[in-house]
Scaffold this motif. Structure first.
Motif, PDB file in Angstrom:
ATOM      1  N   ALA A 138      45.908 -17.644  14.705  1.00 41.72           N
ATOM      2  CA  ALA A 138      46.555 -17.481  16.004  1.00 41.72           C
ATOM      3  C   ALA A 138      45.902 -16.364  16.800  1.00 41.72           C
ATOM      4  O   ALA A 138      45.733 -16.464  18.012  1.00 41.72           O
ATOM      5  N   ALA A 139      45.515 -15.292  16.121  1.00 40.51           N
ATOM      6  CA  ALA A 139      44.835 -14.186  16.807  1.00 40.51           C
ATOM      7  C   ALA A 139      43.496 -14.631  17.362  1.00 40.51           C
ATOM      8  O   ALA A 139      43.116 -14.255  18.477  1.00 40.51           O
ATOM      9  N   VAL A 140      42.764 -15.437  16.601  1.00 38.00           N
ATOM     10  CA  VAL A 140      41.459 -15.936  17.063  1.00 38.00           C
ATOM     11  C   VAL A 140      41.641 -16.826  18.293  1.00 38.00           C
ATOM     12  O   VAL A 140      40.904 -16.706  19.280  1.00 38.00           O
ATOM     13  N   ILE A 141      42.623 -17.725  18.237  1.00 39.40           N
ATOM     14  CA  ILE A 141      42.886 -18.607  19.380  1.00 39.40           C
ATOM     15  C   ILE A 141      43.281 -17.787  20.599  1.00 39.40           C
ATOM     16  O   ILE A 141      42.829 -18.054  21.720  1.00 39.40           O
ATOM     17  N   TYR A 142      44.121 -16.782  20.383  1.00 35.36           N
ATOM     18  CA  TYR A 142      44.542 -15.938  21.509  1.00 35.36           C
ATOM     19  C   TYR A 142      43.349 -15.230  22.142  1.00 35.36           C
ATOM     20  O   TYR A 142      43.225 -15.202  23.377  1.00 35.36           O
ATOM     21  N   VAL A 143      42.467 -14.662  21.333  1.00 34.26           N
ATOM     22  CA  VAL A 143      41.303 -13.938  21.866  1.00 34.26           C
ATOM     23  C   VAL A 143      40.425 -14.874  22.687  1.00 34.26           C
ATOM     24  O   VAL A 143      40.003 -14.536  23.806  1.00 34.26           O
ATOM     25  N   LEU A 144      40.154 -16.056  22.168  1.00 34.83           N
ATOM     26  CA  LEU A 144      39.306 -17.014  22.890  1.00 34.83           C
ATOM     27  C   LEU A 144      39.957 -17.443  24.207  1.00 34.83           C
ATOM     28  O   LEU A 144      39.295 -17.506  25.253  1.00 34.83           O
ATOM     29  N   CYS A 145      41.257 -17.736  24.158  1.00 35.81           N
ATOM     30  CA  CYS A 145      41.958 -18.166  25.376  1.00 35.81           C
ATOM     31  C   CYS A 145      42.010 -17.044  26.410  1.00 35.81           C
ATOM     32  O   CYS A 145      41.829 -17.292  27.606  1.00 35.81           O
ATOM     33  N   ALA A 146      42.243 -15.813  25.964  1.00 36.01           N
ATOM     34  CA  ALA A 146      42.324 -14.689  26.897  1.00 36.01           C
ATOM     35  C   ALA A 146      40.999 -14.452  27.600  1.00 36.01           C
ATOM     36  O   ALA A 146      40.952 -14.205  28.809  1.00 36.01           O
ATOM     37  N   ILE A 147      39.900 -14.547  26.857  1.00 34.79           N
ATOM     38  CA  ILE A 147      38.581 -14.308  27.448  1.00 34.79           C
ATOM     39  C   ILE A 147      38.210 -15.436  28.405  1.00 34.79           C
ATOM     40  O   ILE A 147      37.791 -15.198  29.544  1.00 34.79           O
ATOM     41  N   LEU A 148      38.370 -16.682  27.960  1.00 34.14           N
ATOM     42  CA  LEU A 148      37.969 -17.817  28.792  1.00 34.14           C
ATOM     43  C   LEU A 148      38.839 -17.950  30.038  1.00 34.14           C
ATOM     44  O   LEU A 148      38.326 -18.202  31.132  1.00 34.14           O
TER      45      LEU A 148
END
Length: 306
Positions: free
Chosen positions: A158-168
């Motif tokens: 979930a943390a990885v998905i959040y980081v990717l979504c926040a950046i993109l």
């Protein structure tokens, strides 16, 4: 049992079909207009290097401008290609959003959410508009729920998905940044002030550093080299007309006396602050106690009292 499964299938299929029809109806005949020209002009007039390092005064999305530029140089670019990513994001939201939310909502609330999402005027408009809003909506919603899962269940995925979504999402449109960062800051402050768990706060801070590094690589160069944002500062401030227009846009109506009661209903439904979707999150039938929002079982973010 077969009848129940068939009814469940129909409850899922009908709003999906309605939502797809509303997003695709007469789409090939729709011409480019208004702000849809911003990224197109950027792609036609400037190089890849210039696009990567400038926001532009007219707010062309850098990733969208790069996509248009690549299509012009390698393949072709027409109205359907320009709207393709937005249409796909809008259609994907009809499937992904209810699946992400159903772990937090009961069956009736999930069904209502599917229908509201399918007929949402704003979501339909975003899906048919060659601007990054449908993409940022998809990434922001997914990122917020991923951040919630990270904060409550401590799932690394979930943390990885959040980081990717926040950046993109922030790279597509800067307005997404404060929304997504606020969610992580909530968990960081909560771990320090309420839970008093320093090790957990360090984990949240590490996630924040990952997001910050990604934002520095993507929006850092245009922030340093572009004057587009500076030229727009101070040209206007929010007022009551801004609030009125926002409410009407979100509610899909052009009359304030209808938008205000709808907004009041939303605020009234969010009185339960322990869960992200309010009192609709009670018990998910057939999913056991793990997905029961009101279960007495403590979560990692809320340790049991000694």
């Amino acid at each position: 049992m077969k009848s129940s499964r068939w009814n469940s299938f129909l409850l899922t299929l009908f709003p999906l079909a309605v939502g797809m029809a509303l997003r695709l109806y007469q789409l090939p005949a729709q011409i480019i207009a208004d702000d849809e020209f911003h990224a197109l002009n950027m792609a036609i007039r400037h190089s890849y290097q210039f696009i990567l390092t400038h926001f532009g005064e007219a707010d062309p999305s850098i990733p969208v401008s790069l996509f248009y530029k690549a299509c012009l140089d390698i393949f072709w670019l027409d109205e359907m290609v320009m709207r393709g990513p937005m249409v796909l994001a809008g259609l994907a939201s009809l499937v992904v959003f209810p699946r992400l939310a159903r772990g937090h909502l009961n069956q009736a609330a999930t069904s209502a959410f599917r229908w509201l999402l399918a007929i949402s005027p704003l979501c339909i408009y975003f899906s048919r508009y060659a601007r990054p809003y449908a993409l940022t909506l998809f990434l922001t919603f997914t990122g917020l729920l991923a951040c919630y899962e990270w904060g409550r269940m401590r799932r690394l995925s979930a943390a990885v998905i959040y980081v990717l979504c926040a950046i993109l999402a922030s790279y597509l449109h800067l307005a997404s940044a404060p929304i997504l960062l606020a969610a992580l800051l909530y968990w960081l402050i909560r771990s320090l002030v309420i839970d008093k768990d320093r090790s957990r706060a360090v984990q949240h801070f590490q996630v924040l550093l990952c997001v910050s590094a990604g934002l520095a690589l993507t929006i850092g160069p245009p922030l340093l080299l572009s004057r587009g944002l500076v030229l727009k500062l101070g040209r206007g401030t929010p007022d009551l007309l801004t609030l009125e227009g926002t409410l009407e846009l979100f509610c899909g109506v052009g009359t304030l006396w209808i938008a205000l009661p709808m907004a009041a209903l939303v605020l009234a439904d969010s009185r339960d602050r322990h869960v992200p979707f309010g009192p609709a999150v009670q018990h998910v039938p057939g999913r056991g106690r793990r997905n029961t929002a009101c279960s007495a079982r403590p979560t990692p973010a809320s340790p049991a009292p000694h």
